[in-house]
Scaffold this motif. Structure first.
Motif, PDB file in Angstrom:
ATOM      1  N   HIS A   1     -83.964  50.505  27.023  1.00  0.00           N
ATOM      2  CA  HIS A   1     -82.835  49.848  26.395  1.00  0.00           C
ATOM      3  C   HIS A   1     -83.288  48.533  25.770  1.00  0.00           C
ATOM      4  O   HIS A   1     -84.358  48.029  26.089  1.00  0.00           O
ATOM      5  CB  HIS A   1     -81.655  49.649  27.365  1.00  0.00           C
ATOM      6  N   ALA A   2     -82.478  48.024  24.848  1.00  0.00           N
ATOM      7  CA  ALA A   2     -82.844  46.807  24.127  1.00  0.00           C
ATOM      8  C   ALA A   2     -81.593  46.028  23.763  1.00  0.00           C
ATOM      9  O   ALA A   2     -80.481  46.568  23.741  1.00  0.00           O
ATOM     10  CB  ALA A   2     -83.632  47.163  22.864  1.00  0.00           C
ATOM     11  N   TYR A   3     -81.803  44.753  23.465  1.00  0.00           N
ATOM     12  CA  TYR A   3     -80.727  43.853  23.093  1.00  0.00           C
ATOM     13  C   TYR A   3     -81.124  43.182  21.778  1.00  0.00           C
ATOM     14  O   TYR A   3     -82.264  42.762  21.612  1.00  0.00           O
ATOM     15  CB  TYR A   3     -80.524  42.771  24.160  1.00  0.00           C
ATOM     16  N   ARG A   4     -80.146  43.052  20.861  1.00  0.00           N
ATOM     17  CA  ARG A   4     -80.438  42.440  19.563  1.00  0.00           C
ATOM     18  C   ARG A   4     -79.243  41.604  19.136  1.00  0.00           C
ATOM     19  O   ARG A   4     -78.104  42.072  19.153  1.00  0.00           O
ATOM     20  CB  ARG A   4     -80.719  43.540  18.553  1.00  0.00           C
ATOM     21  N   ASN A   5     -79.519  40.357  18.774  1.00  0.00           N
ATOM     22  CA  ASN A   5     -78.489  39.486  18.215  1.00  0.00           C
ATOM     23  C   ASN A   5     -78.818  39.318  16.738  1.00  0.00           C
ATOM     24  O   ASN A   5     -79.659  38.513  16.373  1.00  0.00           O
ATOM     25  CB  ASN A   5     -78.464  38.132  18.923  1.00  0.00           C
ATOM     26  N   SER A   6     -78.155  40.092  15.889  1.00  0.00           N
ATOM     27  CA  SER A   6     -78.410  40.052  14.450  1.00  0.00           C
ATOM     28  C   SER A   6     -77.652  38.939  13.744  1.00  0.00           C
ATOM     29  O   SER A   6     -77.827  38.743  12.542  1.00  0.00           O
ATOM     30  CB  SER A   6     -78.034  41.398  13.815  1.00  0.00           C
ATOM     31  N   SER A   7     -76.814  38.228  14.461  1.00  0.00           N
ATOM     32  CA  SER A   7     -75.989  37.189  13.835  1.00  0.00           C
ATOM     33  C   SER A   7     -76.762  35.874  13.733  1.00  0.00           C
ATOM     34  O   SER A   7     -77.871  35.741  14.247  1.00  0.00           O
ATOM     35  CB  SER A   7     -74.698  36.981  14.634  1.00  0.00           C
ATOM     36  N   ASP A   8     -76.121  34.895  13.092  1.00  0.00           N
ATOM     37  CA  ASP A   8     -76.739  33.568  12.970  1.00  0.00           C
ATOM     38  C   ASP A   8     -76.204  32.601  14.030  1.00  0.00           C
ATOM     39  O   ASP A   8     -76.429  31.409  13.958  1.00  0.00           O
ATOM     40  CB  ASP A   8     -76.534  33.004  11.557  1.00  0.00           C
ATOM     41  N   GLN A   9     -75.504  33.149  15.026  1.00  0.00           N
ATOM     42  CA  GLN A   9     -74.953  32.354  16.127  1.00  0.00           C
ATOM     43  C   GLN A   9     -75.484  32.893  17.457  1.00  0.00           C
ATOM     44  O   GLN A   9     -75.746  34.086  17.577  1.00  0.00           O
ATOM     45  CB  GLN A   9     -73.420  32.439  16.139  1.00  0.00           C
ATOM     46  N   PRO A  10     -75.610  32.046  18.470  1.00  0.00           N
ATOM     47  CA  PRO A  10     -76.024  32.553  19.787  1.00  0.00           C
ATOM     48  C   PRO A  10     -75.003  33.540  20.349  1.00  0.00           C
ATOM     49  O   PRO A  10     -73.819  33.476  20.013  1.00  0.00           O
ATOM     50  CB  PRO A  10     -76.080  31.296  20.663  1.00  0.00           C
ATOM     51  N   ALA A  11     -75.460  34.436  21.187  1.00  0.00           N
ATOM     52  CA  ALA A  11     -74.592  35.372  21.899  1.00  0.00           C
ATOM     53  C   ALA A  11     -74.728  35.091  23.389  1.00  0.00           C
ATOM     54  O   ALA A  11     -75.845  34.991  23.902  1.00  0.00           O
ATOM     55  CB  ALA A  11     -74.976  36.814  21.596  1.00  0.00           C
ATOM     56  N   LEU A  12     -73.612  34.954  24.060  1.00  0.00           N
ATOM     57  CA  LEU A  12     -73.587  34.688  25.496  1.00  0.00           C
ATOM     58  C   LEU A  12     -72.982  35.898  26.187  1.00  0.00           C
ATOM     59  O   LEU A  12     -71.892  36.350  25.817  1.00  0.00           O
ATOM     60  CB  LEU A  12     -72.752  33.445  25.798  1.00  0.00           C
ATOM     61  N   ILE A  13     -73.703  36.432  27.176  1.00  0.00           N
ATOM     62  CA  ILE A  13     -73.199  37.584  27.924  1.00  0.00           C
ATOM     63  C   ILE A  13     -73.294  37.318  29.418  1.00  0.00           C
ATOM     64  O   ILE A  13     -74.048  36.454  29.863  1.00  0.00           O
ATOM     65  CB  ILE A  13     -73.974  38.890  27.594  1.00  0.00           C
ATOM     66  N   HIS A  14     -72.522  38.077  30.159  1.00  0.00           N
ATOM     67  CA  HIS A  14     -72.705  38.198  31.602  1.00  0.00           C
ATOM     68  C   HIS A  14     -73.204  39.614  31.827  1.00  0.00           C
ATOM     69  O   HIS A  14     -72.690  40.566  31.234  1.00  0.00           O
ATOM     70  CB  HIS A  14     -71.400  37.951  32.360  1.00  0.00           C
ATOM     71  N   ASP A  15     -74.215  39.742  32.647  1.00  0.00           N
ATOM     72  CA  ASP A  15     -74.822  41.052  32.912  1.00  0.00           C
ATOM     73  C   ASP A  15     -74.776  41.292  34.414  1.00  0.00           C
ATOM     74  O   ASP A  15     -75.444  40.593  35.177  1.00  0.00           O
ATOM     75  CB  ASP A  15     -76.261  41.062  32.395  1.00  0.00           C
ATOM     76  N   LEU A  16     -73.965  42.260  34.814  1.00  0.00           N
ATOM     77  CA  LEU A  16     -73.907  42.660  36.217  1.00  0.00           C
ATOM     78  C   LEU A  16     -74.825  43.869  36.355  1.00  0.00           C
ATOM     79  O   LEU A  16     -74.617  44.880  35.687  1.00  0.00           O
ATOM     80  CB  LEU A  16     -72.485  43.026  36.637  1.00  0.00           C
ATOM     81  N   ILE A  17     -75.847  43.736  37.173  1.00  0.00           N
ATOM     82  CA  ILE A  17     -76.827  44.804  37.355  1.00  0.00           C
ATOM     83  C   ILE A  17     -76.686  45.309  38.778  1.00  0.00           C
ATOM     84  O   ILE A  17     -76.816  44.544  39.738  1.00  0.00           O
ATOM     85  CB  ILE A  17     -78.255  44.302  37.102  1.00  0.00           C
ATOM     86  N   HIS A  18     -76.396  46.597  38.899  1.00  0.00           N
ATOM     87  CA  HIS A  18     -76.218  47.207  40.217  1.00  0.00           C
ATOM     88  C   HIS A  18     -77.459  48.021  40.571  1.00  0.00           C
ATOM     89  O   HIS A  18     -77.886  48.891  39.810  1.00  0.00           O
ATOM     90  CB  HIS A  18     -74.982  48.110  40.240  1.00  0.00           C
ATOM     91  N   TYR A  19     -78.030  47.710  41.722  1.00  0.00           N
ATOM     92  CA  TYR A  19     -79.194  48.419  42.243  1.00  0.00           C
ATOM     93  C   TYR A  19     -78.727  49.308  43.394  1.00  0.00           C
ATOM     94  O   TYR A  19     -78.156  48.808  44.368  1.00  0.00           O
ATOM     95  CB  TYR A  19     -80.237  47.434  42.790  1.00  0.00           C
ATOM     96  N   PRO A  20     -78.943  50.619  43.305  1.00  0.00           N
ATOM     97  CA  PRO A  20     -78.489  51.487  44.397  1.00  0.00           C
ATOM     98  C   PRO A  20     -79.302  51.224  45.668  1.00  0.00           C
ATOM     99  O   PRO A  20     -80.449  50.799  45.608  1.00  0.00           O
ATOM    100  CB  PRO A  20     -78.736  52.893  43.863  1.00  0.00           C
ATOM    101  N   ARG A  21     -78.678  51.471  46.777  1.00  0.00           N
ATOM    102  CA  ARG A  21     -79.384  51.316  48.057  1.00  0.00           C
ATOM    103  C   ARG A  21     -80.440  52.394  48.218  1.00  0.00           C
ATOM    104  O   ARG A  21     -80.234  53.544  47.833  1.00  0.00           O
ATOM    105  CB  ARG A  21     -78.413  51.440  49.222  1.00  0.00           C
TER     106      ARG A  21
END
Length: 188
Positions: free
Chosen positions: A166-186
């Motif tokens: 997977h990949a992330y790309r900000n093509s805009s001329d402004q910053p992008a702010l995200i929250h990323d919840l990552i779940h790791y299975p037991r």
């Protein structure tokens, strides 16, 4: 920044020793070169976010383990803005800041990630079963899962199995702010 570099070095070495892996074995598991791992362990290199993801995946540990010193468990924890400095790679395309400590009972990381204008970051597949929930707080962000791009605007959420490229790309001329919840299975 020096304290973070030292924490990262100590954490990587402790994990490697705990598993009784040589640098060569750690490199085979993570896909990060033996030389780079050695430099990180000696505090001589500041890895990129992508490199840290590879190491975390190779060792099957949460990403935040490398950028947040563990705290004693408490019934209530209050994190104040600015208390947790972001991990910023040298080229400043991404800043990652843990919003909360890794929760081993629930198995998740909650991260705040800022992508500068024009930023691009690829991620190797995480361990089987890992899922991500990307929430765009401001700006726009494109997320590629497998070979399909998804455009996310402010307030939108994308949930995906992160055990594929997977990949992330900000093509805009402004910053992008995200929250990323990552779940790791037991395990087991």
């Amino acid at each position: 920044m020096q304290a973070l570099t030292q924490h990262l070095a100590q954490t990587l070495k402790a994990l490697r020793v705990q598993r009784q892996w040589s640098l060569t074995q750690a490199a085979e598991h993570s896909g990060v070169s033996k030389a780079m791992l050695g430099q990180i362990e000696r505090g001589e290199s500041s890895p990129t976010v992508a490199t840290l993801w590879k190491i975390a995946t190779g060792f099957a540990v949460p990403f935040s383990l490398f950028i947040t010193p563990p705290e004693a468990p408490a019934e209530v924890t209050h994190y104040r803005d600015g208390e947790r400095p972001p991990f910023q790679q040298r080229n400043a395309q991404m800043q990652v800041r843990p919003l909360a400590d890794f929760d081993p009972l629930l198995g998740f990381d909650l991260l705040e990630i800022t992508f500068s204008a024009g930023a691009f970051s690829e991620s190797a597949p995480h361990a089987p079963g890992v899922t991500e929930h990307v929430v765009v707080i401001s700006g726009t962000l494109e997320v590629r899962v497998a070979q399909q791009w998804h455009l996310l605007k402010q307030g939108e959420v994308l949930r995906f199995n992160a055990d594929v490229p997977h990949a992330y790309r900000n093509s805009s001329d402004q910053p992008a702010l995200i929250h990323d919840l990552i779940h790791y299975p037991r395990a087991g």
